[in-house]
Write an enzyme that holds these catalytic residues in place. Structure first.
Site, mmCIF file in Angstrom:
data_model
loop_
_atom_site.group_PDB
_atom_site.id
_atom_site.type_symbol
_atom_site.label_atom_id
_atom_site.label_comp_id
_atom_site.label_asym_id
_atom_site.label_seq_id
_atom_site.Cartn_x
_atom_site.Cartn_y
_atom_site.Cartn_z
ATOM 1 N N TYR A 51 1.087 -1.096 -0.022
ATOM 2 C CA TYR A 51 0.064 -0.027 -0.069
ATOM 3 C C TYR A 51 1.052 1.298 -0.001
ATOM 4 O O TYR A 51 1.910 1.243 0.598
ATOM 5 C CB TYR A 51 -0.723 -0.089 1.368
ATOM 6 C CG TYR A 51 -2.022 -1.058 1.355
ATOM 7 C CD1 TYR A 51 -1.824 -2.354 1.580
ATOM 8 C CD2 TYR A 51 -3.226 -0.820 0.784
ATOM 9 C CE1 TYR A 51 -2.670 -3.207 1.504
ATOM 10 C CE2 TYR A 51 -4.374 -1.653 0.854
ATOM 11 C CZ TYR A 51 -4.008 -2.544 1.093
ATOM 12 O OH TYR A 51 -5.051 -3.820 1.208
ATOM 13 N N GLU A 52 0.410 2.273 -0.680
ATOM 14 C CA GLU A 52 1.066 3.564 -0.978
ATOM 15 C C GLU A 52 1.841 4.181 0.410
ATOM 16 O O GLU A 52 2.717 4.888 0.649
ATOM 17 C CB GLU A 52 0.679 4.618 -1.748
ATOM 18 C CG GLU A 52 -0.953 5.113 -1.037
ATOM 19 C CD GLU A 52 -1.399 5.767 -2.209
ATOM 20 O OE1 GLU A 52 -1.230 5.537 -3.489
ATOM 21 O OE2 GLU A 52 -2.429 6.498 -1.813
ATOM 22 N N SER A 53 1.070 3.727 1.569
ATOM 23 C CA SER A 53 1.445 4.386 2.882
ATOM 24 C C SER A 53 2.800 3.730 3.354
ATOM 25 O O SER A 53 3.344 4.234 4.571
ATOM 26 C CB SER A 53 0.510 4.138 3.830
ATOM 27 O OG SER A 53 0.127 2.606 3.936
ATOM 28 N N GLY A 54 3.382 2.935 2.485
ATOM 29 C CA GLY A 54 4.843 2.646 2.784
ATOM 30 C C GLY A 54 4.767 0.888 3.554
ATOM 31 O O GLY A 54 5.888 0.585 3.974
#
Lengths: 257, 272, 272, 257
Positions: A51-54
């Site tokens: 996920y793009e949150s890392g």
């Protein structure tokens, strides 16, 4: 075996089946996240979800409401800073599939999540690009999932937030270091794939009980059907059970928070 | 060395009218307490930078603090639109705001470049997107080695960055843990920075490669217990998904919003 | 997914004659065991990349594995010169080697850019240095926003990178801890990668933001206990400063060196 | 109080005194590291020491032999990756002072650590630039410390690895985003500073017992002396004690390893 299921469930199960075990998938929030986690909980236990949150290789027990829920970090192999996520993991070529939703999609699979109407005087202002513009070009290929409707499936998007194949279908030609782009679109009615030549989306599979007319009616351009039009396999009992459990767990958890 | 200040004093000192402000936090660790303090102090004409302006910026925009928003995804995560942002953009209430929009990759790289002291970020982006046609801050350069066309955007270098973190030690060193977003970059890229923390401790108990921001890279530290609510602080408390969903109804209507603001921000004290 | 191989098989499969190889480790975690395996397998014409080619590259160069070295600081840290590197550069023994030299900042950024999939790194560097006059891979570009002149170097993208790490779990995920150098970048930037580890464990026991390299980003993992000696592995064993000092005398003389190589590398086994 | 001390000790103590408490110092290995840690253990307990191995705010109990000794990491506030060190901390403008050694230095404080002789056919091949080229331009200012000799102090360096003020003294003029450059050079004989106009190094202070002739003899160009030539203060008893303890601890530790 004839099971009862909704068209939404049909969509999620079909989208989940698109993911192969072991693939690395950069997951958008909402429908893509539901499908990707269903895949992980059924036929693809080793699918790697990012996920793009890392959060790298995360295995949430419940579906996240936001792209950065604590559940994603707690169940991740590790969590990196967001610049690293976009630079090393996405742009660095480590993602096989970008799995995206959208507000609008056109016949060349271009996506619009910016606005409806004119940019200077929008009728509806949408959230914006987020990760999609670079997910769509840096991932090996792109799967898209959304509900079928004439508002969503338009001949030409009002704004190309995210490249499918461009307004003429040639947007990826001769561009170096770019992924294959959208290779399938999964809706609650059917599965579409781009025509190998023109890149226009073509229906390749109808979900059980869905007619050509249903799709034509819900699509904003003169949609074409593959010569060898297939019937999408039904969900299995196991898939439905796991999907429903996942959604019930999620609802309970979000109601509590 | 970071100075320990009350949140009131930190905001009063470092957030000037007209400033460029980045309040970061990627879903996690969103500095709500600090945002409310900015609203209470009636700061005006701010240029607000944030990858994901969610309801904290919706509140600040509705309160009339902003003249411009630079962002890459503006929504209420998992819920829907930001009604205050839309009202300001579409109808100019309570004041007109300008928007400048990017993709996440662009903004993440721009924060990285800001922290790295560079004037611009270079990345492989915006291919085929029409965002460059509405954002004149997106340019393209050519790689002198391969000839490849790459995107370039100006680095983010705010006047002040504000983040929330788990804790600071008594010297003012800060530990950020979990989903760290672009918070460290935001602090390092800014001229001044305010970090709100859940608590001050004797020892950070950080492992060797933890995300620790040294005291000498921070301007001010203010204790703000539960300072990220309704977002969450990993290891301290969870996210109030409930409030995020409620916000939709609150923010839809100007009067309801104004009442909420009075009850929950203006008349809710804050620190001295 | 990473494959568990013996060190012999990993080197045999992934290190081809003529390949570009980065063996990284910034003083800490230097992959000596892997370097010795490369020597034993008599690999030739390698282009060796490394910020700090210390005695591991001195040994490989003396053994005739290299045709070119790309580096930014070549010495025996805290001791002096690399005599085998100098003998090769100055006198062509055992074969002529070419050198291409950078600064640390340039190479660190080049590894970062390689990991980030970019063709080049952009940074503020080489101002007033004469290195650009002897390295045609250093160019300058202009920032399209500010007009500032910035340095650009090609990214590092090795055929194979080799690093040493503390441990891997049974799925092949790798934990690197302590002075992490550019090791993660080296692995991510390379077409293939070999990670030697002290041990395989059930659980990495890593904190949320630890430097963990996922199994699917690594080609092969090989257990090499004490695989970093005479350098060190944080949490496992210390650096043999003693050996670093002794190396000076060993490497000064071709015969002494050749004897050392026979005794300690060629006839020292390695794994099947 | 007349103490016994060596010229090396005089150099280390003088170099240490150049660092003010609270300064952020990017430390080179060897003499700079010795001086910086002596400063930290005496008058500047809050000096922040950064080594290029990624160790931030480190407080080694013994002097590191290499730039990446375990001691540096174990006593650091935190340890970051090397690209981050050079990008965020050095290039990002967080370093007040870069403290460097060198093999050769010229009258405009340009440093050579690349080679003696011609680049294509070197007489002596030196280690190379390492961190110095960017430390010297990105740090707020630069201190340099090395032993005085005609071999080291040359009119023109064979190769400018690292910018002092350029071959004509004007190398920093009109360059944006660059530090002040070398502001002092500390040797075992004296302290030098660049002339405010010409940037040529000028002796501003002689160490006790050192004559002008000693410096002239050890310098490879016609060295100038400041009009107000000062006498460098002697080391204090405390400084000498702490320096000697530090070196003894270091020797014992390195002998064991």
């Amino acid at each position: 075996m004839s099971l009862e299921y909704t068209s939404s469930e049909m969509m999620s199960v079909t989208a989940a089946r698109a993911l192969e075990n072991g693939m690395t998938c950069f997951v958008g929030i909402g429908l893509p996240s539901e499908a990707a986690n269903l895949a992980r909980l059924t036929h693809a236990p080793d699918v790697v979800l990012i996920y793009e949150s890392g959060t790298l290789q995360t295995k949430p027990d419940i579906l996240p409401l936001s792209i950065g829920d604590g559940e994603l970090c707690e169940s991740a192999l590790t969590t990196v800073a967001v610049p690293e996520m976009f630079r090393y993991w996405l742009q660095g070529g480590k993602v096989d599939v970008g799995f995206l939703g959208t507000a609008q999609i056109d016949r060349f699979a271009n996506l619009n999540t910016t606005l409806i109407g004119d940019y200077k005087a929008p009728k509806v202002r949408l959230p914006g690009g987020g990760g999609a513009p670079e997910i769509a070009t840096n991932a090996g290929e792109v799967f898209i999932t959304l509900k079928h409707s004439k508002r969503a499936f338009v001949k030409d998007v009002d704004f190309v937030t995210t490249l499918g194949f461009g307004r003429d279908g040639k947007g990826r030609n001769n561009v170096p270091n770019i992924g294959k782009g959208p290779t399938r679109v999964i809706t609650d009615l059917c599965v579409m794939k781009p025509d190998p030549e023109t890149k226009e989306l073509v229906v390749v599979s109808l979900h059980p009980g869905v007619s050509r007319e249903d799709v034509i009616e819900a699509t904003g351009w003169e949609i074409r059907f593959a010569e060898q039009l297939e019937s999408t396999p039904e969900p299995s009992e196991n898939e439905l059970m796991i999907l429903r459990e996942l959604k019930a767990r999620t609802e309970r958890a979000h109601a509590d928070a | 060395m970071a100075e320990f200040l009350s949140l009131h004093d930190a905001v009063a000192r470092y957030v000037q009218d007209g400033a460029t402000v980045a309040m970061e936090g990627f879903t996690h660790l969103i500095p709500f307490a600090a945002g409310h303090e900015v609203i209470r102090q009636k700061k005006r004409d701010l240029t607000l930078i944030r990858m994901t302006p969610d309801i904290i910026y919706d509140q600040m925009i509705g309160a009339g603090c902003a003249k411009k928003v630079i962002f890459s995804w503006g929504g209420n995560p998992g819920v829907g639109s930001l009604h205050r942002l839309r009202d300001a953009v579409e109808k100019g209430w309570p004041c007109k705001i300008e928007i400048l929009e990017h993709s996440h990759a662009a903004m993440a790289c721009a924060f990285e470049a800001g922290a790295a002291g560079l004037p611009m970020a270079v990345f492989r982006g915006y291919i085929g997107s029409e965002l460059p046609s509405v954002n004149d801050q997106i340019k393209f350069i050519e790689c002198p080695f391969t000839g490849e066309r790459l995107a370039a955007v100006p680095s983010v270098r705010p006047d002040v960055s504000i983040i929330h973190a788990q804790r600071a030690d008594r010297q003012g060193n800060v530990l950020v843990e979990g989903i760290v977003g672009v918070q460290k970059e935001a602090v390092l890229a800014a001229k001044h920075s305010i970090v709100t923390v859940e608590e001050i401790v004797d020892d950070l108990n950080a492992h060797p490669n933890a995300c620790v921001i040294p005291s000498w890279a921070v301007s001010a530290i203010a204790v703000a217990e539960k300072g990220a609510l309704p977002s969450y602080t990993h290891g301290y408390y969870g996210r109030s998904n409930h409030f995020y969903k409620e916000w939709d109804a609150i923010a839809r209507d100007r009067d309801t919003f104004t009442q909420w603001l009075d009850d929950n921000v203006f008349n809710a004290g804050g620190q001295a």
